[in-house]
Design an enzyme around this catalytic site. Structure first.
Site, mmCIF file in Angstrom:
data_model
loop_
_atom_site.group_PDB
_atom_site.id
_atom_site.type_symbol
_atom_site.label_atom_id
_atom_site.label_comp_id
_atom_site.label_asym_id
_atom_site.label_seq_id
_atom_site.Cartn_x
_atom_site.Cartn_y
_atom_site.Cartn_z
ATOM 1 N N GLU A 163 13.363 -10.829 4.502
ATOM 2 C CA GLU A 163 12.636 -11.977 3.823
ATOM 3 C C GLU A 163 13.142 -13.182 4.689
ATOM 4 O O GLU A 163 14.220 -13.176 5.328
ATOM 5 C CB GLU A 163 13.053 -12.350 2.436
ATOM 6 N N LYS A 184 21.712 -16.185 14.125
ATOM 7 C CA LYS A 184 21.220 -15.154 13.158
ATOM 8 C C LYS A 184 21.123 -14.088 14.092
ATOM 9 O O LYS A 184 21.075 -12.860 13.366
ATOM 10 C CB LYS A 184 20.018 -15.614 12.573
ATOM 11 N N SER A 221 25.185 -24.397 15.194
ATOM 12 C CA SER A 221 24.453 -23.241 14.823
ATOM 13 C C SER A 221 23.321 -22.658 15.670
ATOM 14 O O SER A 221 22.981 -21.554 15.893
ATOM 15 C CB SER A 221 24.309 -22.905 13.333
HETATM 16 C C1 LIG Z 1 19.455 -20.108 9.055
HETATM 17 C C2 LIG Z 1 20.290 -21.063 9.772
HETATM 18 C C3 LIG Z 1 21.534 -21.827 9.166
HETATM 19 C C4 LIG Z 1 22.072 -21.481 7.908
HETATM 20 O O1 LIG Z 1 22.287 -20.202 7.565
HETATM 21 P P1 LIG Z 1 23.738 -20.025 7.211
HETATM 22 O O2 LIG Z 1 23.800 -18.446 6.900
HETATM 23 O O3 LIG Z 1 24.391 -20.802 6.364
HETATM 24 O O4 LIG Z 1 24.468 -20.125 8.762
HETATM 25 C C5 LIG Z 1 22.077 -22.860 9.785
HETATM 26 N N1 LIG Z 1 21.736 -23.105 11.225
HETATM 27 C C6 LIG Z 1 20.773 -22.721 11.776
HETATM 28 C C7 LIG Z 1 20.338 -23.008 13.205
HETATM 29 C C8 LIG Z 1 19.983 -21.528 11.089
HETATM 30 O O5 LIG Z 1 18.744 -20.953 11.914
#
Ligand SMILES: *Cc1c(COP(=O)(O)O)cnc(C)c1O
Length: 397
Positions: free
Chosen positions: A111, A89, A377
């Site tokens: 948000e 992010k 992610s």
């Molecule tokens: C917020 C988040 C997601 C989901 O958000 P996407 O916009 O779909 O990527 C996935 N993995 C992590 C670690 C997150 O913090």
């Protein structure tokens, strides 16, 4: 097939820009400004330096030998978990704050649901010395204490929202209300590939550094710059959009998106909005969303706070509808098992969201020489409470 948005921000039937009259001009200004800024040499240089020296990019592309043996393929993990603040992010928040500055904005709002986007944005604001207000449902403020404390320490003002179910959707409504009151000086940093055009495209471009890196990293690892298959989890869709961005038109590359099945897509406790959702408009764009017959939003459920959004961004709705991407629902228990498996085979504790991408592996069939890239992610530190709560079923002694 075309996977880029048209003039009006439509990906096939999805997307567009449905905003209140009072925001029309603000969104229109952003629509005119974002591409020239993103494509300018000045922006590219500043963004690149921050990604390199502050975020720690490029994130490694790691050959997971033991996992590869287990699944009978060549599995590479794109390690977004190693970024500063622990997930992908931050790429987006830094990019958007640079755009905000170039547009002369002096105040940031955001948000957040689980608090991850709030923390990434508060981080970017501390770095850039910008005032930051984060809207968060009162229920989420209670559930996500550590992230609230982090945001406060970073200097952001966290405003609990007491309307509706007091979760992400209500926080988003409140952020939009704030934006309506301060359209000229305020920049709204949206945390995923959702919201009115141009947000989905802007966020996808800022996250596309992920697939830009995968290309040259794969070339170095295996001598070709494309995999046979890409796998990512989808909440709103930003880490997935970044992972697939430079491969969308390359039909040699199969795209698999893992959404949160919760307790199962045939139960009321799910967040699998692509599989069970219907077309509607939420937060400024036409997407697939979970709603009742008369259009009330159904509260989504997932064990993972980052995936329980009632819809999915327009990019992925279109990829699913057009057949370009395969969508798999991964349930809570499957995600927990996958988190445990990665932890014990590779020594990597993934975020619960990322564990959904890993949970897609047992549902797939591979050939031994298939090159598979899966995006991790985020890291699991923030999810330790949940993992420990399920320790017995996960086999943690
Ligand atoms: C917020 C988040 C997601 C989901 O958000 P996407 O916009 O779909 O990527 C996935 N993995 C992590 C670690 C997150 O913090």
């Amino acid at each position: 097939m075309n996977y880029q948005p048209d003039q009006d921000g439509y990906y096939g039937e999805y997307g567009g820009s449905y905003v209140p009259e009072i925001l029309y001009k603000t969104v229109e200004n952003l629509k005119e400004a974002y591409l020239p800024i993103i494509e300018s040499e000045e922006f590219k240089q500043e963004f690149h330096l921050l990604l390199r020296d502050y975020v720690g990019r490029p994130s490694p592309l790691y050959y997971a030998r033991r996992m590869s043996e287990r699944y009978g393929c060549q599995l590479y993990l794109k390690r977004e978990d190693l970024n500063h603040t622990g997930a992908h992010k931050i790429n987006n928040s830094l990019g958007q704050i640079l755009i905000a500055k170039k547009m002369g904005k002096t105040r940031i709002i955001a948000e957040t649901g689980a608090g991850q986007h709030g923390v990434a944005t508060a981080t970017a604001c501390a770095l850039m010395d910008m005032p930051c207000t984060v809207y968060m449902g009162a229920t989420d403020v209670e559930r996500q204490r550590p992230n609230v404390e982090r945001m406060k320490m970073l200097g952001a003002e966290v405003r609990p929202v007491h309307s509706g179910n007091k979760t992400l959707k209500d926080a988003t409504n409140e952020a939009i209300r704030d934006w309506c009151c301060h359209p000229s000086d305020t920049f709204y940093i949206i945390g995923s590939t959702v919201g009115p055009h141009p947000y989905p495209d802007m966020v996808a471009r800022l996250q596309s550094v992920i697939s830009e890196e995968i290309k040259w990293q794969l070339e170095a690892h295996v001598g070709r710059d494309y995999p046979d298959c890409l796998i990512a989890c989808v909440g709103g869709g930003s880490n997935a959009a970044g992972t697939i961005y430079h491969y969308l038109d390359d039909e040699r590359v199969k795209i698999v998106l893992a959404e949160a099945g919760g307790m199962g897509i045939d139960t009321p406790h799910t967040a699998a909005s692509m599989e069970i959702g219907t077309d509607g408009i939420l937060h400024g764009s036409r997407i697939k969303l979970m709603q009742t017959d008369d259009g009330q939003i159904v509260e989504p459920y997932s064990i993972s706070a980052g995936l329980d959004y009632p819809g999915t961004g327009p990019i992925h709705c279109h990829l699913y509808a057009s057949g370009r991407a395969q969508v798999l629902a991964v349930n809570d228990d499957e995600a927990l098992a996958a988190a445990m498996e990665l932890t014990r085979t590779e020594g990597i504790i993934p975020a619960l969201e990322s564990a959904h991408a890993l949970g897609a592996l047992p549902k797939m069939r591979f050939r031994p020489d298939d090159i598979v890239v899966l995006t991790v992610s985020g890291r699991g530190d923030k999810d330790m409470q949940t993992y420990l709560k399920h320790a017995a079923s996960m086999g943690i002694k």
